[in-house]
Design a protein around this motif. Structure first.
Motif, mmCIF file in Angstrom:
data_model
loop_
_atom_site.group_PDB
_atom_site.id
_atom_site.type_symbol
_atom_site.label_atom_id
_atom_site.label_comp_id
_atom_site.label_asym_id
_atom_site.label_seq_id
_atom_site.Cartn_x
_atom_site.Cartn_y
_atom_site.Cartn_z
ATOM 1 N N GLY A 117 0.811 -1.206 0.000
ATOM 2 C CA GLY A 117 0.000 0.000 0.000
ATOM 3 C C GLY A 117 0.846 1.259 0.000
ATOM 4 O O GLY A 117 0.580 2.203 -0.747
ATOM 5 N N PHE A 121 2.670 2.458 -3.537
ATOM 6 C CA PHE A 121 1.886 3.210 -4.516
ATOM 7 C C PHE A 121 1.420 4.552 -3.961
ATOM 8 O O PHE A 121 1.389 5.558 -4.676
ATOM 9 N N ILE A 150 2.288 8.058 -5.795
ATOM 10 C CA ILE A 150 1.243 8.975 -6.263
ATOM 11 C C ILE A 150 1.371 10.337 -5.574
ATOM 12 O O ILE A 150 1.280 11.393 -6.215
ATOM 13 N N ALA A 198 -5.318 13.696 -9.676
ATOM 14 C CA ALA A 198 -5.934 12.838 -10.686
ATOM 15 C C ALA A 198 -4.906 12.394 -11.723
ATOM 16 O O ALA A 198 -4.846 11.214 -12.096
ATOM 17 N N LEU A 199 -4.080 13.325 -12.184
ATOM 18 C CA LEU A 199 -3.059 12.983 -13.172
ATOM 19 C C LEU A 199 -2.040 12.010 -12.599
ATOM 20 O O LEU A 199 -1.590 11.084 -13.274
ATOM 21 N N GLU A 209 -2.450 9.824 -10.160
ATOM 22 C CA GLU A 209 -3.103 8.519 -10.048
ATOM 23 C C GLU A 209 -3.154 7.840 -11.414
ATOM 24 O O GLU A 209 -2.843 6.647 -11.536
ATOM 25 N N ASP A 210 -3.537 8.597 -12.431
ATOM 26 C CA ASP A 210 -3.629 8.032 -13.774
ATOM 27 C C ASP A 210 -2.273 7.591 -14.298
ATOM 28 O O ASP A 210 -2.156 6.536 -14.921
ATOM 29 N N VAL A 242 0.567 6.768 -12.608
ATOM 30 C CA VAL A 242 1.114 5.594 -11.900
ATOM 31 C C VAL A 242 0.332 4.342 -12.278
ATOM 32 O O VAL A 242 0.908 3.275 -12.539
ATOM 33 N N GLY A 243 -0.992 4.466 -12.357
ATOM 34 C CA GLY A 243 -1.804 3.338 -12.805
ATOM 35 C C GLY A 243 -1.459 2.940 -14.227
ATOM 36 O O GLY A 243 -1.373 1.744 -14.540
ATOM 37 N N ALA A 244 -1.237 3.911 -15.088
ATOM 38 C CA ALA A 244 -0.918 3.627 -16.487
ATOM 39 C C ALA A 244 0.379 2.833 -16.600
ATOM 40 O O ALA A 244 0.492 1.923 -17.431
ATOM 41 N N GLN A 300 1.617 0.753 -14.356
ATOM 42 C CA GLN A 300 1.317 -0.621 -13.947
ATOM 43 C C GLN A 300 0.537 -1.363 -15.028
ATOM 44 O O GLN A 300 0.835 -2.514 -15.345
ATOM 45 N N GLY A 301 -0.445 -0.691 -15.586
ATOM 46 C CA GLY A 301 -1.237 -1.324 -16.632
ATOM 47 C C GLY A 301 -0.406 -1.643 -17.860
ATOM 48 O O GLY A 301 -0.568 -2.708 -18.475
ATOM 49 N N ALA A 302 0.497 -0.756 -18.198
ATOM 50 C CA ALA A 302 1.337 -0.980 -19.372
ATOM 51 C C ALA A 302 2.261 -2.174 -19.161
ATOM 52 O O ALA A 302 2.575 -2.901 -20.114
ATOM 53 N N TRP A 313 2.588 9.516 -21.670
ATOM 54 C CA TRP A 313 2.347 10.138 -20.372
ATOM 55 C C TRP A 313 3.402 11.197 -20.060
ATOM 56 O O TRP A 313 3.124 12.189 -19.394
ATOM 57 N N ARG A 363 1.823 14.092 -21.641
ATOM 58 C CA ARG A 363 0.647 14.603 -20.934
ATOM 59 C C ARG A 363 1.023 15.345 -19.654
ATOM 60 O O ARG A 363 0.322 16.277 -19.243
#
Lengths: 184, 184
Positions: free
Chosen positions: A121, A124, A128, A147-148, A150-151, A153-155, A157-159, A179, A182
DNA sequence: GTCTATAAAGCGATAGAC
DNA sequence: GTCTATCGCTTTATAGAC
């Protein structure tokens, strides 16, 4: 006969690779001794608590690396944009452009989450928070920055999931570059 | 004494929950019999190929669900934006707003990837392709549509990692809503 | 600090009765 | 189709010699 005497700190990065390759449950003592080159006796000498203590040491090691190479630059680089750029560079380097998976992410998704909830926990959460703070210093308002962050760091991990699913690192590097743009 | 005779198709969703909770290696026969309420004999009657065949059946079942509820609406809804909206609704529902993890993502990150490479690869590939096609029908140029589709599918996977790491589903729903906005 | 030997438990899988 | 009993192997972990 010459022989090398190991230290605990030498073993941790090797353990990390074993856990990364096989997951926590899949990282058997047999694979651990193979990956470290040490017998069970030596392993249990360094980690009397067994696999739990090994995994904990690995997570701590990863946390320290990210603190030093990612979170601190994000928080302290006088030029916020430079800290963010350093983050993307460090991430690309650390994950070998997408060939290496994020062990904290693997633990987060697996049954190991509960056992290592605190470290997983915090990893991350800290990431963030550090990125959001840098974005705010760079001129964004607080809500947008969070928001950016979070997006982004999530991106990442997703990638890593997509890259490993497709067995192709390009998707990871493309995501990183988009990113980078962005957040600039 | 009354007793219920099971069918293979009844067992697959229960198996899915066991694999989701413990991962492939962690899903022991003991946990599988507990989770399905069936003895080893019955399990092996349905899946003579053992755990590999069980996991394969689960992945196929997941693939069919997504085809029906996500990919087909994306490809065939006459109003592209409506198909995309249906995707976000279905995803929120399927993952129980972030409480449930993506088994395909778990397999992608773990040592199971190679064993199930075909199904894992195709799941994300089909998803990204269907979303990109819908975005293109919605008026974006091909390159933008593909980049956005890749980012959105990756973001969903990443948000599941973050939600489970923080043990908090809010981050998943926030991510979904932000991407709903970006793709609109 | 390193090793080998070993214990006790759990593993996936099979056989065969019902 | 379901169950129990069982096989052979691997697992984590410990003990004790060096």
């Amino acid at each position: 006969m010459a022989r090398v005497i190991a230290e605990r700190s030498d073993v941790v990065p090797q353990l990390a690779e074993v856990f990364r390759a096989y997951g926590f449950e899949g990282a058997s003592l047999a694979r651990i001794t193979a990956g470290t080159g040490l017998g069970k006796g030596s392993i249990y000498h360094f980690f009397p608590g067994g696999k739990d203590e090994m995994a904990d040491a690995v997570l701590e090691h990863i946390g320290l690396w990210f603190r030093e190479h990612v979170f601190v630059p994000l928080r302290e680089d006088p030029v916020a944009a430079a800290g963010i750029g350093a983050m993307f560079d460090a991430v690309a380097r650390y994950f070998l452009s997408g060939r290496k998976v994020c062990l904290v992410g693997v633990f987060a998704l697996g049954g190991e989450r509960d056992r290592f909830a605190a470290r997983v926990g915090r990893y991350f959460q800290d990431w963030i928070a550090a990125l959001a703070q840098a974005l705010e210093r760079g001129g964004r308002d607080g809500a947008t920055a969070l928001a950016l962050a979070e997006d982004a760091v999530g991106a990442i991990q997703g990638a890593l999931v997509l890259a490993r699913a497709a067995d192709n690192t390009d998707v990871f590097m493309r995501t990183l570059e988009r990113w980078r743009g962005r957040l600039a």
